[in-house]
Design a protein around this motif. Structure first.
Motif, PDB file in Angstrom:
ATOM      1  N   LEU A 198       0.851  -1.182   0.000  1.00 23.61           N
ATOM      2  CA  LEU A 198       0.000   0.000   0.000  1.00 23.61           C
ATOM      3  C   LEU A 198       0.889   1.236   0.000  1.00 23.61           C
ATOM      4  O   LEU A 198       2.052   1.163   0.391  1.00 23.61           O
ATOM      5  CB  LEU A 198      -0.914   0.036   1.228  1.00 23.61           C
ATOM      6  CG  LEU A 198      -1.967  -1.067   1.296  1.00 23.61           C
ATOM      7  CD1 LEU A 198      -1.503  -2.203   2.155  1.00 23.61           C
ATOM      8  CD2 LEU A 198      -3.281  -0.524   1.808  1.00 23.61           C
TER       9      LEU A 198
ATOM     10  N   THR B   2      -1.379   8.632  -0.829  1.00 22.04           N
ATOM     11  CA  THR B   2      -1.428   9.632  -1.892  1.00 22.04           C
ATOM     12  C   THR B   2      -1.713  11.019  -1.344  1.00 22.04           C
ATOM     13  O   THR B   2      -1.625  11.984  -2.076  1.00 22.04           O
ATOM     14  CB  THR B   2      -2.520   9.299  -2.921  1.00 22.04           C
ATOM     15  OG1 THR B   2      -3.801   9.402  -2.274  1.00 22.04           O
ATOM     16  CG2 THR B   2      -2.323   7.943  -3.531  1.00 22.04           C
TER      17      THR B   2
ATOM     18  N   ASP C 161      -5.269   6.157   1.051  1.00 18.23           N
ATOM     19  CA  ASP C 161      -4.288   5.092   0.845  1.00 18.23           C
ATOM     20  C   ASP C 161      -4.713   4.281  -0.386  1.00 18.23           C
ATOM     21  O   ASP C 161      -5.892   4.209  -0.720  1.00 18.23           O
ATOM     22  CB  ASP C 161      -4.220   4.182   2.068  1.00 18.23           C
ATOM     23  CG  ASP C 161      -3.765   4.933   3.318  1.00 18.23           C
ATOM     24  OD1 ASP C 161      -3.082   5.960   3.176  1.00 18.23           O
ATOM     25  OD2 ASP C 161      -4.090   4.479   4.427  1.00 18.23           O
ATOM     26  N   VAL C 162      -3.725   3.685  -1.038  1.00 19.10           N
ATOM     27  CA  VAL C 162      -3.982   2.907  -2.245  1.00 19.10           C
ATOM     28  C   VAL C 162      -3.361   1.528  -2.092  1.00 19.10           C
ATOM     29  O   VAL C 162      -2.205   1.397  -1.677  1.00 19.10           O
ATOM     30  CB  VAL C 162      -3.396   3.621  -3.493  1.00 19.10           C
ATOM     31  CG1 VAL C 162      -3.535   2.749  -4.732  1.00 19.10           C
ATOM     32  CG2 VAL C 162      -4.083   4.967  -3.704  1.00 19.10           C
ATOM     33  N   MET C 163      -4.141   0.490  -2.439  1.00 16.29           N
ATOM     34  CA  MET C 163      -3.634  -0.884  -2.458  1.00 16.29           C
ATOM     35  C   MET C 163      -3.081  -1.181  -3.844  1.00 16.29           C
ATOM     36  O   MET C 163      -3.730  -0.879  -4.844  1.00 16.29           O
ATOM     37  CB  MET C 163      -4.756  -1.900  -2.192  1.00 16.29           C
ATOM     38  CG  MET C 163      -5.383  -1.833  -0.848  1.00 16.29           C
ATOM     39  SD  MET C 163      -6.610  -3.172  -0.623  1.00 16.29           S
ATOM     40  CE  MET C 163      -7.891  -2.694  -1.786  1.00 16.29           C
ATOM     41  N   VAL C 164      -1.925  -1.802  -3.874  1.00 15.14           N
ATOM     42  CA  VAL C 164      -1.389  -2.323  -5.126  1.00 15.14           C
ATOM     43  C   VAL C 164      -1.755  -3.803  -5.133  1.00 15.14           C
ATOM     44  O   VAL C 164      -1.290  -4.571  -4.286  1.00 15.14           O
ATOM     45  CB  VAL C 164       0.134  -2.128  -5.229  1.00 15.14           C
ATOM     46  CG1 VAL C 164       0.661  -2.750  -6.512  1.00 15.14           C
ATOM     47  CG2 VAL C 164       0.470  -0.634  -5.161  1.00 15.14           C
TER      48      VAL C 164
ATOM     49  N   ARG D 166      -1.895  -7.315  -7.140  1.00 16.28           N
ATOM     50  CA  ARG D 166      -1.276  -8.035  -8.256  1.00 16.28           C
ATOM     51  C   ARG D 166      -1.987  -9.357  -8.467  1.00 16.28           C
ATOM     52  O   ARG D 166      -2.113 -10.165  -7.566  1.00 16.28           O
ATOM     53  CB  ARG D 166       0.206  -8.261  -7.975  1.00 16.28           C
ATOM     54  CG  ARG D 166       0.965  -6.950  -7.976  1.00 16.28           C
ATOM     55  CD  ARG D 166       2.448  -7.123  -8.036  1.00 16.28           C
ATOM     56  NE  ARG D 166       3.089  -5.817  -8.128  1.00 16.28           N
ATOM     57  CZ  ARG D 166       4.155  -5.469  -7.446  1.00 16.28           C
ATOM     58  NH1 ARG D 166       4.742  -6.339  -6.641  1.00 16.28           N
ATOM     59  NH2 ARG D 166       4.668  -4.263  -7.575  1.00 16.28           N
TER      60      ARG D 166
ATOM     61  N   GLU E 179      -1.581  -5.750 -12.664  1.00 14.81           N
ATOM     62  CA  GLU E 179      -1.509  -4.919 -11.460  1.00 14.81           C
ATOM     63  C   GLU E 179      -2.625  -3.883 -11.480  1.00 14.81           C
ATOM     64  O   GLU E 179      -2.888  -3.260 -12.516  1.00 14.81           O
ATOM     65  CB  GLU E 179      -0.149  -4.223 -11.395  1.00 14.81           C
ATOM     66  CG  GLU E 179       0.059  -3.433 -10.124  1.00 14.81           C
ATOM     67  CD  GLU E 179       1.460  -2.862 -10.034  1.00 14.81           C
ATOM     68  OE1 GLU E 179       2.356  -3.566  -9.548  1.00 14.81           O
ATOM     69  OE2 GLU E 179       1.647  -1.714 -10.480  1.00 14.81           O
ATOM     70  N   ARG E 180      -3.288  -3.723 -10.331  1.00 14.32           N
ATOM     71  CA  ARG E 180      -4.342  -2.719 -10.190  1.00 14.32           C
ATOM     72  C   ARG E 180      -4.027  -1.838  -8.992  1.00 14.32           C
ATOM     73  O   ARG E 180      -3.512  -2.324  -7.983  1.00 14.32           O
ATOM     74  CB  ARG E 180      -5.697  -3.381  -9.949  1.00 14.32           C
ATOM     75  CG  ARG E 180      -6.263  -4.121 -11.128  1.00 14.32           C
ATOM     76  CD  ARG E 180      -7.616  -4.748 -10.757  1.00 14.32           C
ATOM     77  NE  ARG E 180      -8.258  -5.344 -11.894  1.00 14.32           N
ATOM     78  CZ  ARG E 180      -8.027  -6.591 -12.300  1.00 14.32           C
ATOM     79  NH1 ARG E 180      -7.173  -7.362 -11.674  1.00 14.32           N
ATOM     80  NH2 ARG E 180      -8.676  -7.067 -13.352  1.00 14.32           N
ATOM     81  N   LEU E 181      -4.367  -0.570  -9.103  1.00 13.70           N
ATOM     82  CA  LEU E 181      -4.271   0.368  -7.991  1.00 13.70           C
ATOM     83  C   LEU E 181      -5.691   0.653  -7.531  1.00 13.70           C
ATOM     84  O   LEU E 181      -6.495   1.217  -8.281  1.00 13.70           O
ATOM     85  CB  LEU E 181      -3.576   1.657  -8.429  1.00 13.70           C
ATOM     86  CG  LEU E 181      -2.181   1.491  -9.015  1.00 13.70           C
ATOM     87  CD1 LEU E 181      -1.621   2.840  -9.444  1.00 13.70           C
ATOM     88  CD2 LEU E 181      -1.250   0.814  -8.031  1.00 13.70           C
TER      89      LEU E 181
ATOM     90  N   PRO F  35      -8.152   2.247  -4.475  1.00 16.35           N
ATOM     91  CA  PRO F  35      -8.191   3.079  -3.260  1.00 16.35           C
ATOM     92  C   PRO F  35      -8.644   2.248  -2.053  1.00 16.35           C
ATOM     93  O   PRO F  35      -9.592   1.464  -2.151  1.00 16.35           O
ATOM     94  CB  PRO F  35      -9.219   4.158  -3.585  1.00 16.35           C
ATOM     95  CG  PRO F  35      -9.375   4.137  -5.065  1.00 16.35           C
ATOM     96  CD  PRO F  35      -9.060   2.740  -5.507  1.00 16.35           C
TER      97      PRO F  35
END
Length: 170
Positions: free
Chosen positions: A125, A128, A132-135, A137, A141-143, A145
């Motif tokens: 994470l 920003t 917060d943003v989760m990465v 996979r 890959e997705r971002l 929120p």
């Protein structure tokens, strides 16, 4: 079977030198920032892994923080640690309040949509400023929120899943 090393949580970073007696400037990720000094057993990141050290003293200095680590007695010894992350064992942290999570506890959890579409697993994470943003996979890959009750509908650490209201095509 060897014991697994306990999970670590990065709580700060050594960012500079202070004086000639081995004190270092530290940046704290804790809230409030002086909570960094509540933990005496630190792990410092090295190129070869983590080194266990003991915090001897810590204090506010101007707008920042300084610390004295056992075994670091002069400026030359301290210099090698500048840039090192400071971590503590996860078990030392207090349990979060309901609806709050330590990022380390979310890493590795499966992420799926409210419709049951598997998106992958939380890699890490980041902040920003807005949220917060989760990465995540998976096949890509997705971002996503990390906004509770908006995007994140449910976090079930026992089940190992985060359920999100998210378009899998996005």
């Amino acid at each position: 079977m060897p014991d697994r090393e306990p999970r670590r949580v990065v709580v700060g970073r050594i960012v500079g030198l202070f004086g000639v007696a081995g004190w270092v400037k530290v940046y704290s990720y804790t809230q409030p920032k002086t909570n960094l000094f509540a933990y005496a057993d630190w792990k410092l990141a090295t190129a070869d892994g983590w080194r266990a050290v003991r915090l001897e003293a810590g204090q506010e200095q101007g707008k920042g923080l300084i610390a004295r680590v056992a075994g670091i007695d002069d400026r030359d010894e301290a210099r090698q640690w500048v840039g090192s992350d400071i971590a503590v064992a996860r078990e030392l942290l207090p349990e979060p309040d309901p609806g709050e999570y330590y990022w380390v506890d979310l890493q590795g959890l499966a992420v799926r949509t409210v419709d049951g579409v598997e998106l992958g697993a939380v890699s890490h994470l980041f902040e920003t400023g807005a949220n917060d943003v989760m990465v995540v996979r998976g096949e890509r890959e997705r971002l996503i929120p990390f906004t509770l009750d908006h995007v994140v509908q449910r976090v079930d650490q026992q089940e190992g899943v985060i359920e999100v209201d998210w378009d899998p095509e996005f």
